[in-house]
Design a protein around this motif. Structure first.
Motif, PDB file in Angstrom:
ATOM      1  N   LYS A   1      63.604  21.472  15.738  1.00  0.00           N
ATOM      2  CA  LYS A   1      64.776  21.243  16.727  1.00  0.00           C
ATOM      3  C   LYS A   1      65.170  21.371  17.694  1.00  0.00           C
ATOM      4  N   ALA A   2      66.331  21.189  17.123  1.00  0.00           N
ATOM      5  CA  ALA A   2      67.090  20.015  18.130  1.00  0.00           C
ATOM      6  C   ALA A   2      68.233  21.359  19.134  1.00  0.00           C
ATOM      7  N   THR A   3      66.959  22.677  18.875  1.00  0.00           N
ATOM      8  CA  THR A   3      67.782  22.946  20.309  1.00  0.00           C
ATOM      9  C   THR A   3      67.551  22.746  21.723  1.00  0.00           C
ATOM     10  N   LYS A   4      68.849  23.561  22.286  1.00  0.00           N
ATOM     11  CA  LYS A   4      68.169  22.723  24.202  1.00  0.00           C
ATOM     12  C   LYS A   4      68.619  24.252  24.782  1.00  0.00           C
TER      13      LYS A   4
ATOM     14  N   GLY B   1      58.676  30.561  19.911  1.00  0.00           N
ATOM     15  CA  GLY B   1      57.461  29.834  19.403  1.00  0.00           C
ATOM     16  C   GLY B   1      58.339  28.328  19.103  1.00  0.00           C
ATOM     17  N   ASP B   2      59.490  28.109  18.666  1.00  0.00           N
ATOM     18  CA  ASP B   2      60.187  27.250  18.854  1.00  0.00           C
ATOM     19  C   ASP B   2      60.046  25.771  19.753  1.00  0.00           C
TER      20      ASP B   2
ATOM     21  N   TYR C   1      59.149  27.162  23.001  1.00  0.00           N
ATOM     22  CA  TYR C   1      60.295  28.496  24.036  1.00  0.00           C
ATOM     23  C   TYR C   1      59.703  29.528  23.331  1.00  0.00           C
ATOM     24  N   GLN C   2      59.299  30.637  24.592  1.00  0.00           N
ATOM     25  CA  GLN C   2      58.622  32.506  24.551  1.00  0.00           C
ATOM     26  C   GLN C   2      59.460  33.054  25.307  1.00  0.00           C
ATOM     27  N   VAL C   3      59.800  34.647  25.134  1.00  0.00           N
ATOM     28  CA  VAL C   3      60.378  35.462  25.741  1.00  0.00           C
ATOM     29  C   VAL C   3      59.856  36.124  26.877  1.00  0.00           C
TER      30      VAL C   3
END
Ligand code: SAH
Length: 395
Positions: free
Chosen positions: A3-6, A39-40, A57-59
């Motif tokens: 995904k294009a999350t930045k 996880g993304d 990514y993780q919280v």
């Protein structure tokens, strides 16, 4: 597809990434463009919008674990290449495809540029432990890559992530076989056999990280009276026996560990009267041990798992080592270890120094030990160096 999350970092916070450190702490983040799920895959940029890395990514305090410092897609090909590279390294260091060892670590997290993933291989079974949500989300690709790399020599994959994933992520994984079933739970290390209990045992079932240090011990064992403290599966004990020890006593507070040790010694040296095992607390045992031993191994569990308990842990190590220095016979050899990541090599050595002084013994360092090559330390991630030990001559 990624995904294009930045994830955009605060000004100045890109420095550690430019030095390839694979973790991004939540405090370094300026803003997140999009709403990533745990996880993304996210793309990390500096405050100037320049690309820095791609990661999971993780919280939590570690918000991103970096998979690549160049733009890339996390797909099947990515995992096939990474796992193949790790496998080729294990071939190069004489572990995979060797005739005398079939138990080793295939993936050592950051050391193999796969943060959050541990894979140990035991004679046909890959035991997988995921420490990050991202790796758990990618488990199917990881399983496929393992099958691809090993081909028919892979008989089973056991996922043991129940205790290693963040509880709050709510993934509720169950430890289970995700592929095949083991043909055997017996594995071999330097020609010695052991039973690996990955289903019920600690970690992935056996401490493969002590392989080289056990070999070193074997060379010191001839005619010695050996005490293997914190023996767990008895690894050091059966190496000492092959090395020609006069007697070997194995001690662990866990009854289960003592059973495992007895099984493993029996596998290699059936009905050998030189070996005895005792389920007992290490400190209590040393208290009553008398001066019966001239080779002692101290390989305790990590006394310090966090920085805030470090002082107490050092005290615990010092007390233990001082006790061993008190009882070891003149001319004795002490193998002493710490596997606490927060205890540095320097702290460990200082602790041993003060334990020796407390016991009033003359002590020389013969060898400085660490983790073997299948537990590589990423040079940009010194936190990955955890095992340290000293071989000491005690006069
Ligand atoms: N030396 C082992 C690994 C040791 S793991 C090997 O080569 O594989 C640490 C072991 O210490 C565990 O088996 C645990 O049961 C044991 N242990 C923990 N606290 C103990 C204590 N106070 N006394 C004796 N054993 C202890």
């Amino acid at each position: 597809m990624a995904k294009a999350t930045k994830v955009i970092l605060k000004p100045g916070k890109e420095q550690s990434l430019l030095r390839f450190h694979p973790w991004i702490f939540s405090g370094a983040i300026q803003k997140i463009d999009g709403s990533p799920q745990e996880g993304d895959i996210v793309e990390v940029t500096g405050s100037n919008n320049d690309f820095l890395a791609v990661g999971h990514y993780q919280v939590g305090s570690i918000a991103v674990r970096v998979l690549s410092f160049v733009p890339c897609t996390r797909d099947q090909k990515f995992y096939n290449e990474k796992i193949n590279l790790a496998y080729r390294l294990r071939v190069a260091i004489g572990l995979a495809e060797s005739g005398h060892t079939n138990a080793y670590r295939l993936i050592h997290g950051e050391g193999d540029n796969l943060p959050g993933l541990i894979v140990d291989f035991y004679n046909g079974t890959a035991v997988v432990q995921m420490h990050s949500v991202g790796m758990f989300c990618d488990r199917k690709m990881i399983e496929t890559a393992l099958k691809e790399v090993y081909g028919s020599s892979l008989k089973a994959i056991y996922n043991k992530s129940e205790g290693t994933l963040p509880y709050k992520a709510g993934l509720e994984p169950e430890n289970s076989y995700v592929y095949g079933r083991p043909e055997s739970k017996e594995a071999m290390e330097n020609g010695l056999l052991f039973h690996a209990d990955w289903e019920k045992g600690q970690k992935t079932g056996f401490f493969v990280d002590q392989r080289d240090n056990r070999s070193l011990l074997e060379r010191f064992s001839k005619n010695r009276s050996v005490l293997n403290m914190f023996c767990y599966t008895g690894g050091f004990s059966f190496y000492a026996m092959r090395g020609g020890a006069a007697q070997v006593h194995s001690v662990d507070s866990s009854e289960r560990a003592i059973e495992l040790t007895k099984t493993n010694v029996e596998l290699n040296f059936p009905a050998d009267p030189r070996h005895q095992a005792f389920a007992m607390d290490a400190f209590k045992y040393l208290e009553k041990a008398g001066s019966n031993y001239d080779l002692i191994i101290l390989d305790p569990p990590a006394f310090a798992k966090h920085q805030n308990v470090l002082n107490n842990a050092i005290k615990g190590y010092r007390r233990l080592n001082a006790k061993a220095f008190e009882v070891i016979r003149p001319g004795g050899i002490l193998f002493t270890f710490s596997c606490s990541q927060v205890v540095t090599k320097e702290m460990f050595r200082t602790m041993v120094f003060s334990a020796a002084a407390k016991a009033g013994r003359q002590v020389s360092i013969l060898h400085q030990m660490s983790q073997p090559a299948d537990h590589p330390v990423n040079i940009y991630h010194p936190e990955g160096e955890y095992l340290k030990g000293l071989v000491l001559h005690v006069v």
